[in-house]
Write a protein that holds these residues in place. Structure first.
Motif, PDB file in Angstrom:
ATOM      1  N   SER A  43     -32.674 -33.361  26.331  1.00 57.00           N
ATOM      2  CA  SER A  43     -31.852 -34.167  25.419  1.00 57.00           C
ATOM      3  C   SER A  43     -30.930 -35.058  26.246  1.00 57.00           C
ATOM      4  O   SER A  43     -30.610 -34.756  27.390  1.00 57.00           O
TER       5      SER A  43
ATOM      6  N   ASN B 202     -23.688 -30.787  22.661  1.00 52.00           N
ATOM      7  CA  ASN B 202     -24.646 -31.361  21.724  1.00 52.00           C
ATOM      8  C   ASN B 202     -24.489 -30.705  20.356  1.00 52.00           C
ATOM      9  O   ASN B 202     -24.884 -29.562  20.156  1.00 52.00           O
TER      10      ASN B 202
ATOM     11  N   GLY C 151     -32.381 -33.521  20.292  1.00 47.19           N
ATOM     12  CA  GLY C 151     -33.426 -33.188  21.245  1.00 47.19           C
ATOM     13  C   GLY C 151     -34.566 -32.406  20.617  1.00 47.19           C
ATOM     14  O   GLY C 151     -35.372 -31.811  21.327  1.00 47.19           O
TER      15      GLY C 151
END
Length: 158
Positions: A39, A63, A31
């Motif tokens: 993201s 993430n 992201g």
């Protein structure tokens, strides 16, 4: 005469309380250049959490994508340390950094198959000129018993 159909949700085993999606990939997957909540990992969290909650499960999207890193050897060989031992899905989105090294896609997927929890490997971002070779690398991992799949966004363009 009116018919009524009764639907019921599947039951989930008591020991299974949380579903974990872990994202691996390059800067776009992380992201970078956007806000974190833009993201696709954050989007998956927002979209999937209510659906899993309806089944009595918690959903957590993590993430762990890192800019400038390719998928192999460092990340593939350290998946438990990076993604955790409780991952149910480990995604791959390293198309920009792995380039034409298709063996890296296969190596990463096979390492997912050796992970403690045996999560599903999902390849993202495989479209483009190398689509057929990356798809073949994923099929090879599947043939070796790895739960693997790829997402092809071009199907949504029709």
């Amino acid at each position: 005469m009116q018919q009524t159909i009764k639907l019921s949700l599947p039951t989930v085993p008591q020991f299974y309380e949380k579903f974990v999606w872990s994202t691996g990939g390059h800067s776009a997957a992380a992201g970078h250049g956007n806000l974190y909540n833009e993201s696709y990992t954050a989007f998956i969290q927002r979209a999937a959490k209510p659906m899993f909650s309806a089944l009595g499960l918690d959903f957590e999207a993590r993430n762990y994508a890192m800019g400038g890193m390719d998928s192999t050897p460092h990340i593939a060989l350290c998946q438990e340390a990076i993604f955790g031992v409780d991952a149910d899905v480990i995604s791959w989105d390293f198309g920009m950094t792995d380039g034409r090294a298709f063996w890296k896609t296969n190596f990463y997927a096979n390492r997912v198959g050796m992970h403690t929890r045996r999560p599903t490997h999902i390849s993202l971002g495989i479209e483009g000129r190398q689509f057929n070779q990356r798809r073949e690398a994923i099929r090879t991992a599947e043939d070796m018993g790895v739960p693997a799949m790829y997402f092809n966004p071009s199907i949504w363009e029709e």
